[in-house]
Write an enzyme that holds these catalytic residues in place. Structure first.
Site, PDB file in Angstrom:
ATOM      1  N   ILE A  34       0.837  -1.199   0.000  1.00  0.00           N
ATOM      2  CA  ILE A  34       0.000   0.000   0.000  1.00  0.00           C
ATOM      3  C   ILE A  34       0.871   1.246   0.000  1.00  0.00           C
ATOM      4  CG2 ILE A  34      -1.708   1.310   1.323  1.00  0.00           C
ATOM      5  CD1 ILE A  34      -2.878  -1.347   2.252  1.00  0.00           C
ATOM      6  N   GLU A  91     -14.546   0.279  17.251  1.00  0.00           N
ATOM      7  CA  GLU A  91     -15.391   0.612  16.109  1.00  0.00           C
ATOM      8  C   GLU A  91     -16.787   0.022  16.278  1.00  0.00           C
ATOM      9  OE1 GLU A  91     -13.312  -0.632  12.597  1.00  0.00           O
ATOM     10  OE2 GLU A  91     -11.759   0.895  12.814  1.00  0.00           O
ATOM     11  N   HIS A  95     -14.282   3.360   8.455  1.00  0.00           N
ATOM     12  CA  HIS A  95     -13.503   2.183   8.043  1.00  0.00           C
ATOM     13  C   HIS A  95     -13.865   1.764   6.609  1.00  0.00           C
ATOM     14  CE1 HIS A  95     -11.211  -1.520   9.772  1.00  0.00           C
ATOM     15  NE2 HIS A  95     -10.910  -1.319   8.509  1.00  0.00           N
ATOM     16  N   ALA A 105     -11.567  -0.784   2.509  1.00  0.00           N
ATOM     17  CA  ALA A 105     -11.853  -1.850   1.551  1.00  0.00           C
ATOM     18  C   ALA A 105     -13.249  -1.743   0.963  1.00  0.00           C
ATOM     19  CB  ALA A 105     -11.697  -3.207   2.233  1.00  0.00           C
TER      20      ALA A 105
END
Length: 530
Positions: A152, A261, A279, A282
């Site tokens: 990444i 979360e 989040h 993805a």
């Protein structure tokens, strides 16, 4: 013959099912419905999940057939990897499925911080025209600090370099050659913090990296610096971040991940110089489809008995095409090795001789252990639990390589010590354009026998007429000999005979032959196809 059952416990893309193909009985269940999950997994060979389904020890033990747990994503917090490994269940994920999505979101956070896009939008949506308040900064000629220059980090580097930025990085595991290839200057963490205008972190969450950006690190940053975290919650100390933002130690932060979360109990959400997303790293259609297709392919490989590059609890990794044909050969050698053993195994060396020694052949040690234990333990043996079975039995395993192979291009030898003090060895190779699997050595005797389903190995004193004697006994028992090879070191000494037969031989027939020819070793070897 019934098809293997693949259980899909959460909503996945249609491409996932298409990637599985017609060879499986694909079933669905709501993975969050615990009783339904435990009932459905009972006869499943594989289960595909995302993040909501908990595949814990209870779920794994609820199935007697489970071979693969596939997580269509990167994180594995919802899978008990230790319990899966103990049960011989492979765990796979899709480690590269979201890397482009995560990189692009990171760039989005950096641009949003630089130009105050979320706050400007919110103000204008409320009818406020505040151009001067939201004056931003260009990325051009700014210094971007990337903590963690993995896949990444490399993608972010390429994207931000297009803005004319200067990219520096901290990564203790990256080589200077790789950094130079990416056009990145490697620096220490303190240097990165002090020099960067924008800092983005892309490290795995471990005890060492948790809270790695805290009060002392914020104190090193420029008061105009921004920090971004779309990797893992907890890499940045949230309390320290709040203090740094509240006291204008740094200019702002962009967060996609949090310690808890959803982050319902954090003061960070009330700050004007923080932008947050739930989040979303993805959360793109492309990433979800890639993840599903990736794990579907892994399930096909795993249920087909092959090693899976994305398996997280199996050593081996990507297998070179030149190495791959050796895997079934070594598994068969392992079965021959186990069948010839006269007592329990204490150690085994997997020796790779020839051109193969120049490749990563670590997978061949796994294949050897899988073959050795296949027919001698009651539980199902897989690439996952084979090393565990060896460890539990105190079997010391080594992988040895040697570029010299005198007679064949490559030879693989399994050589071991037994608890009765004896030693045993068996070697094999692949020959010809068809890569025929052959046994080429047993306990120091040179042979060349193609693998078949049934073999008989005998050691006896070499003498005239002996072949006719045991040939007659096999004939009387209705056993057809398809092939035979005899090896010896000298006339009148011990001889080793390897027979290929068309069917299994009863124990009483073998005992009669043993007594008739006074064999010092007589073993039937039935090869189980993996």
């Amino acid at each position: 013959m019934s098809k293997p059952v693949v259980l899909i416990a959460e909503e996945l893309s249609p491409a996932t099912v298409d990637a599985l193909g017609p060879d499986f009985d694909v079933r669905s269940v709501d993975g969050t419905d615990r009783p339904a999950l435990l009932a459905a997994i009972a006869d499943a060979d594989a289960i595909l999940v995302r993040s909501a389904t908990k595949v814990d020890e209870e779920a794994i033990q609820a199935s007697t057939r489970l071979k693969v747990v596939a997580r269509a994503g990167v994180g594995l917090d919802n899978v008990d990897i230790k319990a899966a490994t103990t049960a011989g269940v492979m765990v796979v994920n899709a480690p590269t499925s979201n890397i482009i999505s995560a990189a692009e979101l990171t760039v989005g956070h950096i641009l949003s911080l630089a130009r105050h896009i979320p706050a400007a939008h919110a103000a204008l949506a409320q009818g406020q025209w505040k151009r001067s308040k939201y004056t931003g900064t260009e990325l051009y000629e700014k210094t971007i600090g990337i903590i963690g220059l993995g896949r990444i980090g490399a993608l972010i580097t390429a994207r931000l370099q297009a803005f004319g930025t200067n990219v520096i990085a901290y990564d203790p595991y990256i080589t200077s050659a790789r950094a130079q290839q990416l056009g990145v200057q490697l620096v220490t963490l303190d240097e990165l913090l002090a020099q960067s205008d924008f800092i983005t972190i892309h490290m795995p969450k471990t005890p060492e990296t948790t809270g790695m950006i805290a009060g002392p690190q914020f104190a090193l940053m420029k008061p105009t610096a921004y920090v971004v975290n779309v990797a893992r919650g907890g890499l940045i100390d949230e309390d320290a971040l709040y203090e740094a933002l509240s006291n204008h130690v740094i200019a702002g932060a962009g967060l996609d991940v949090f310690v808890s979360e959803p982050p319902t109990d954090t003061k960070l959400l009330g700050l004007e110089n923080v932008i947050v997303t739930p989040h979303l790293g993805a959360s793109t259609d492309e990433a979800q489809e890639k993840a599903g297709v990736s794990v579907a392919k892994s399930v096909r490989l795993a249920l087909g008995g092959e090693l899976v590059p994305d398996a997280v609890n199996v050593a081996g990794g990507v297998i070179d095409p030149y190495v791959r044909p050796g895997i079934p050969l070594v598994e068969k050698l392992g079965q021959v090795f186990a069948a010839l053993s006269t007592s329990s195994l204490t150690s085994v060396d997997v020796e790779v001789h020839g051109e193969l020694s120049g490749y990563d052949v670590s997978v061949l040690k796994l294949a050897a252990l899988k073959g050795i234990f296949t027919n001698i333990v009651s539980e199902t043996v897989s690439y996952v639990n084979a090393p565990l079975l060896a460890e539990q039995r105190g079997v010391v395993t080594r992988l040895l390589t040697d570029e010299v192979s005198e007679e064949y291009r490559n030879v693989i030898t399994l050589r071991g010590a037994l608890s009765d003090g004896s030693q045993i060895s068996v070697s094999g190779t692949l020959t010809g354009t068809k890569q025929t699997e052959k046994i080429v050595e047993i306990n120091g005797y040179d042979v060349e026998v193609p693998f078949a389903k049934h073999h008989i190995v005998m050691v006896y004193t070499d003498r005239p007429g002996i072949v006719a004697v045991y040939g007659q006994r096999f004939g009387e028992a209705g056993i057809n000999i398809a092939g035979m090879q005899i090896a010896r070191h000298e006339a009148g000494g011990p001889a080793l005979s390897v027979l290929t037969v068309d069917s299994p031989v009863a124990d009483d027939v073998l005992e009669v032959i043993r007594e008739t020819i006074d064999a010092t070793l007589l073993r039937e070897i039935d090869i189980t196809e993996q």
